[in-house]
Design an enzyme around this catalytic site. Sequence first.
Site, short mmCIF file in Angstrom:
data_model
loop_
_atom_site.label_atom_id
_atom_site.label_comp_id
_atom_site.label_asym_id
_atom_site.label_seq_id
_atom_site.Cartn_x
_atom_site.Cartn_y
_atom_site.Cartn_z
N ARG A 285 0.86 -1.19 0.00
CA ARG A 285 0.00 0.00 0.00
C ARG A 285 0.90 1.25 0.00
O ARG A 285 1.67 1.44 0.93
CB ARG A 285 -0.90 -0.01 1.24
CG ARG A 285 -1.74 1.23 1.37
CD ARG A 285 -2.73 1.18 2.55
NE ARG A 285 -3.34 2.49 2.66
CZ ARG A 285 -3.29 3.27 3.74
NH1 ARG A 285 -2.74 2.84 4.86
NH2 ARG A 285 -3.83 4.47 3.72
N HIS B 292 -2.82 10.94 1.28
CA HIS B 292 -2.21 10.69 2.60
C HIS B 292 -1.62 12.03 3.04
O HIS B 292 -0.42 12.15 3.26
CB HIS B 292 -1.18 9.57 2.52
CG HIS B 292 -0.92 8.89 3.84
ND1 HIS B 292 -1.07 7.53 4.03
CD2 HIS B 292 -0.52 9.37 5.04
CE1 HIS B 292 -0.76 7.21 5.27
NE2 HIS B 292 -0.43 8.33 5.91
N GLU C 7 -7.10 8.44 6.94
CA GLU C 7 -7.26 9.00 8.29
C GLU C 7 -7.79 10.42 8.33
O GLU C 7 -7.12 11.34 8.84
CB GLU C 7 -5.92 8.92 9.04
CG GLU C 7 -5.51 7.50 9.35
CD GLU C 7 -4.47 7.40 10.47
OE1 GLU C 7 -4.09 8.43 11.04
OE2 GLU C 7 -4.07 6.26 10.76
N ASN D 120 -7.24 1.62 10.01
CA ASN D 120 -5.89 1.75 10.58
C ASN D 120 -6.01 1.56 12.08
O ASN D 120 -6.67 2.35 12.75
CB ASN D 120 -5.32 3.15 10.30
CG ASN D 120 -5.03 3.39 8.82
OD1 ASN D 120 -5.28 2.52 7.99
ND2 ASN D 120 -4.49 4.55 8.51
N TYR E 259 -4.08 1.01 15.67
CA TYR E 259 -2.84 1.04 16.46
C TYR E 259 -3.10 0.79 17.95
O TYR E 259 -2.47 -0.05 18.55
CB TYR E 259 -2.14 2.40 16.30
CG TYR E 259 -1.51 2.60 14.95
CD1 TYR E 259 -0.19 2.20 14.72
CD2 TYR E 259 -2.23 3.16 13.90
CE1 TYR E 259 0.40 2.38 13.48
CE2 TYR E 259 -1.65 3.34 12.65
CZ TYR E 259 -0.33 2.94 12.45
OH TYR E 259 0.24 3.10 11.22
N GLU F 201 -3.50 -0.26 8.16
CA GLU F 201 -2.25 0.02 8.87
C GLU F 201 -2.30 -0.60 10.25
O GLU F 201 -3.35 -0.59 10.90
CB GLU F 201 -2.02 1.54 9.08
CG GLU F 201 -1.58 2.28 7.86
CD GLU F 201 -1.38 3.78 8.12
OE1 GLU F 201 -1.08 4.16 9.26
OE2 GLU F 201 -1.55 4.54 7.16
C1 BG6 Z 1 -0.86 6.83 11.05
C2 BG6 Z 1 -0.54 7.44 9.72
O1 BG6 Z 1 -1.65 7.73 11.75
O2 BG6 Z 1 0.17 6.56 11.93
C3 BG6 Z 1 0.89 7.23 9.28
O3 BG6 Z 1 -1.44 7.06 8.71
C4 BG6 Z 1 1.82 7.49 10.44
O4 BG6 Z 1 1.16 8.08 8.20
C5 BG6 Z 1 1.53 6.54 11.59
O5 BG6 Z 1 3.15 7.42 10.04
C6 BG6 Z 1 2.34 6.88 12.83
O6 BG6 Z 1 1.96 8.14 13.31
P1 BG6 Z 1 2.94 9.20 13.98
O7 BG6 Z 1 2.09 10.38 14.28
O8 BG6 Z 1 3.47 8.59 15.24
O9 BG6 Z 1 4.01 9.54 13.01
#
Ligand code: BG6
Length: 485
Positions: free
Chosen positions: A111, A155, A201, A329, A331, A390
């Site tokens: 991607r 992006h 995002e 995405n 995290y 992601e």
């Molecule tokens: C996501 C983004 O929010 O998280 C990415 O889509 C980014 O582009 C990644 O690199 C990590 O976020 P950050 O704010 O810690 O650089």
Amino acid sequence: MFGKFSRRHFAKLAGASALGVATAPAHAAAPATAGQPASFPQGFVWGTATSSYQIEGAVNEDGRGRSIWDTFSHTPGKIEDGTTGDRANEHYHRYKEDIGLIKQIGAKAYRFSIAWPRVFPDGTGAPNPKGLDFYDRLVDELLKNGIEPFATLYHWDLPQALEDRRGGWRSSETSKAFADYAGHMAARLTDRVKSIFTINEAGRFVTFGYGLGIDAPGLKLPDADVNQVRHHVALAHGLAVQAIRARGRAGTKVGPAENLATCVPAFDTPEHVRAAEIATRELNSGFLGVILEGKYTDGFLQYAGSNAPKFTAEELKIISSPNDFVGLNIYAPQFYIAASDKPPGWKMLPFPASFPHMSSDWLRVGPETIYWAPRLAAKVWNIENIYISENGTSSEDKVSADGQIYDLDRIMYLRNYLRQLQRATSEGVPVRGYFLWSLMDNFEWIYGYEKRFGIFHVDFATQRRTPKLSVDFYRDVVARNAIGV
Ligand code: BG6
């Protein structure tokens, strides 16, 4: 038997066995706790992800226009280490080498994002042939190597010209310009690119860029304007879906890539799960919800009050043009949700200060998030195809004396998250693929080069790429389409 051993003894025993020292006769039965390899569905898509401004560099080459991130990163005080994406990973010139890295992992999907100002330097008007050529070359090289390209159209690198001329996303003219760009790219690439993510995002760049002023373009607008900006981004998504359908090859798949507000039930009981469903719907109404339902929820509109976005029924229809998939995405857990007797029937629980996080403060560790987010989203909006567009983590990633990068914390994170993702797919949650963020260390927005998310280490002075230990980990998962033994 274990009664005879102290805890310390037992720990030592376990350590010895990890080193391959025999601690039990060879004929002993496997412990009852031995796991099974946990497989993912057949055809599950394994990939990695990157984005244009974070890796391409070459910001002044071959007719590329400026983006709002060029302006922002060059504004003193905005990026923690004072760096910019001017050079980044020099991927514009090193893309063949970087595709070689994907090959090393064995991942069959990638991607990447297209820099809008590389293709339309002024945001609208005449396209830049050299910019288009770059993405042709990239796609061709991916296909040559048996890697399926998944393109993201936005992006965050908005052409600066659109910010200057039209106030960027404050104007619905930008939504229309985005649709023209999307249609153009679909006509150009969909003979080879079968899946397109529209916008990455919205949940972050709208709030951070237009509300809090900490991402480009660095504005601190009042709530009403921020809600209007978000509405224009949703409109851009819907118009782009229509443009891609109109100008792309039949069968092209399209959807957003969103960092939805992740809600995790406080614990797994039916009433907390139900509460987390309602919270997922309400907390995501401003973008994902309106895209998937064609309306803002009453709760969202009431909460926004006089700051609610202004919209027409026609716009809502466009915004909710059907998607083929939804990219999520994922995290960190954003909200732990508990059922409540009081309206609206759910509440957010406060995080204790001791809640663990990864090397990035914001990146709380909650592996179950990647189970609950797709499960709840699929239930709330009836989604049939989900990609984890992601997932990954930063780590200190120091190069050891032996030249290796032992990113055991990243492996810990990935192993636990992927276990939970497998739990989701094994229960029938319709997740079709997974893109690890990120292929390699890159320009991490406001953190500059201080935060490293790659599974390949990049020495930004020499541009040398080195696999971290997590490459071995991920390669094994990809090869076996499974996690664990
Ligand atoms: C996501 C983004 O929010 O998280 C990415 O889509 C980014 O582009 C990644 O690199 C990590 O976020 P950050 O704010 O810690 O650089």
